[in-house]
Enzyme design. Structure first.
Site, PDB file in Angstrom:
ATOM      1  N   HIS A 212       0.803  -1.155  -0.115  1.00 13.96           N
ATOM      2  CA  HIS A 212      -0.389  -0.151   0.145  1.00 13.96           C
ATOM      3  C   HIS A 212       0.918   1.552   0.250  1.00 13.96           C
ATOM      4  O   HIS A 212       0.651   2.343   1.233  1.00 13.96           O
ATOM      5  CB  HIS A 212      -1.057   0.190   0.774  1.00 13.96           C
ATOM      6  N   HIS A 233       0.868  -8.674  -1.896  1.00 12.75           N
ATOM      7  CA  HIS A 233       0.465  -8.509  -2.782  1.00 12.75           C
ATOM      8  C   HIS A 233       1.009  -7.917  -3.722  1.00 12.75           C
ATOM      9  O   HIS A 233       0.625  -6.737  -3.935  1.00 12.75           O
ATOM     10  CB  HIS A 233      -0.872  -8.367  -2.866  1.00 12.75           C
ATOM     11  N   ASN A 236       0.123  -5.335  -6.409  1.00 10.99           N
ATOM     12  CA  ASN A 236      -1.346  -4.779  -5.977  1.00 10.99           C
ATOM     13  C   ASN A 236      -1.670  -3.181  -5.119  1.00 10.99           C
ATOM     14  O   ASN A 236      -0.067  -3.080  -4.075  1.00 10.99           O
ATOM     15  CB  ASN A 236      -2.518  -5.454  -5.599  1.00 10.99           C
ATOM     16  N   HIS A 268      -6.370 -10.833  -9.010  1.00  6.10           N
ATOM     17  CA  HIS A 268      -5.686  -9.732  -8.772  1.00  6.10           C
ATOM     18  C   HIS A 268      -4.389  -9.722  -9.531  1.00  6.10           C
ATOM     19  O   HIS A 268      -3.939  -8.445  -9.598  1.00  6.10           O
ATOM     20  CB  HIS A 268      -5.127 -10.069  -7.653  1.00  6.10           C
ATOM     21  N   ASP A 291      -4.870 -13.741   1.051  1.00 10.36           N
ATOM     22  CA  ASP A 291      -5.371 -12.410   1.082  1.00 10.36           C
ATOM     23  C   ASP A 291      -6.756 -12.300   1.684  1.00 10.36           C
ATOM     24  O   ASP A 291      -7.384 -11.859   1.877  1.00 10.36           O
ATOM     25  CB  ASP A 291      -5.572 -11.099   0.481  1.00 10.36           C
ATOM     26  N   ALA A 327     -11.521  -5.699  -2.324  1.00 10.72           N
ATOM     27  CA  ALA A 327     -11.175  -5.974  -1.111  1.00 10.72           C
ATOM     28  C   ALA A 327     -11.015  -7.748  -0.490  1.00 10.72           C
ATOM     29  O   ALA A 327     -11.753  -8.608   0.058  1.00 10.72           O
ATOM     30  CB  ALA A 327     -12.909  -5.592  -0.392  1.00 10.72           C
TER      31      ALA A 327
END
Length: 400
Positions: A212, A233, A236, A268, A291, A327
């Protein structure tokens, strides 16, 4: 899973006539003997069985595969429960662990979402108390804190109300109160104070992870210089690869110090991008994760949440109700493993390492689990030739 006897014999369980994925290669027609919570012995067709295995319950592998149990370092929940809101009785954690054990996971990290300090502390406390108990299903190996020190720009399904810069005081409190419980933390390395935080994580034996994040290539390399060793991930919620601006993805692909998670669910990440990742990182640096969120194993609908944000599940794909961001997932580890073999073209031993041994080593648990060796924990899977699960043993216990 097909029905196997629920209780081992006096001498444990002996699985024979199978292809055993051992560290030094596949043992065709091999056998593995589980006694108590450990692997007692393992051998090929010409290796004699130990005399003490005579009383073991015999399971015919029927030419299928025996693999080490899967280790999932990034899982939020399943079966309608989330680690963030599991009740104080810990029944919700047990339900998550049972669900994922039924799909091949024998070890996992209870993974948080971005939340308040108080909520994160409560989640760590529940996980710690669960770890101190019997744990009859998949073992909770520790906690993965995903956030709250992440990028607003790349927040994905993280709750923006609680995103902020790294707080060393919080980390020091968690380590002091719950020694050995935190195993991995994901943050954005470009944030103020992040490099010092990464260094402190590494000093405590906690794996620092990028995710993130709006970090540049140079910022990720600088973070790796301070101890960053993991990326959540991959592809992503991070700056993408461009040939003149490699971004976070370029740094993850090219820096051999960093292991790379991937969510291999066909939603994903495209399978071609996973092939690129595997070729760049090698079999030893790719880590399969689910995830998975609370809706894993549940029917389609809109009555789900992730970090307090409403989620809609459609055809098994979870997205935020507002904005439509992915999500988490409803993936299981056996699903990720099969996707790697069938769609990405990874051979079974390599896919097994990506689902088990690589994660165990990243957590410093390679001497305990993640591969099939005598003396290691009896975390074992039996698959048929079609890669369907026939049996899962977690610490020697056959899962239902």
């Amino acid at each position: 899973m097909s029905g196997l006897a629920g209780r081992a014999g006096r001498g444990g369980t002996l699985i024979a006539n199978a292809r055993i994925v051992a560290p030094n290669g596949v043992l065709d027609g091999g056998w593995i003997w589980l006694r108590g919570a450990e692997i007692a012995a393992i051998g090929g067709p010409s290796d004699p069985l130990p005399a003490a295995a005579a009383g073991a319950e015999r399971v015919d592998g029927a030419g299928g595969w025996v693999l080490p149990g899967f280790v999932d370092v990034h899982v939020h929940g399943g079966a309608g429960h989330d680690f963030m809101d599991a009740d104080e009785s810990l029944a919700g954690i047990a339900a998550i662990a049972r669900f994922h054990a039924q799909h091949g996971t024998t070890g996992m990290l209870a993974t948080s979402l971005t939340a308040s300090r108080e909520e994160l502390t409560a989640m760590i406390d529940r996980a710690s108390r669960y770890m101190a108990g019997d744990m009859p299903y998949a073992q909770v190996l520790g906690v993965h804190l995903e956030g709250p020190f992440v990028s607003l720009k790349w927040k994905g399904a993280q709750n923006p109300d609680y995103i902020g810069p790294p707080q060393l005081e919080w980390l020091d409190e968690w380590v002091s109160r719950y020694p050995g419980v935190l195993k991995l933390q994901t943050l954005a390395p470009e944030l103020p104070g992040a490099l010092d935080y990464i260094e402190r994580l590494a000093a405590h034996g906690i794996v620092p992870s990028a995710g993130h994040t709006d970090a540049t290539y140079d910022q990720i390399v600088a973070a790796a210089d301070r101890g960053l060793r993991h990326a959540v991930h991959t592809y992503n919620a991070m700056t993408p690869l461009h040939h003149r601006n490699p971004g976070t993805v370029g740094a993850v692909l090219s820096d051999d110090r960093i292991s790379a998670e991937v969510i291999a669910d066909g939603h994903h990440v495209h399978h071609a991008a996973i092939k690129v990742l595997a070729r760049a990182k090698g079999n030893g640096k790719v880590i399969l994760v689910t995830d998975a969120m609370a809706a894993a194993g549940m029917p389609d609908g809109d009555g789900y949440e992730l970090g307090g944000l409403p989620v809609v599940l459609t055809c098994g794909v979870a997205r935020l109700k507002d904005g439509g961001n992915l999500a988490g997932s409803t993936l299981t580890m056996i699903g990720a493993f099969r996707h790697m073999v069938r769609e990405v073209g990874i051979d079974i031993p390599a896919a097994s390492a990506m689902a088990s041994g690589n994660a165990a080593r990243q957590l410093g648990l390679g001497g305990v689990t993640g591969s099939l060796e005598a003396g290691k924990r009896a975390d074992v899977l039996l698959l048929d030739e079609a890669l369907e699960l026939r049996g899962v043993w977690a610490r020697g216990r056959l899962q239902d």
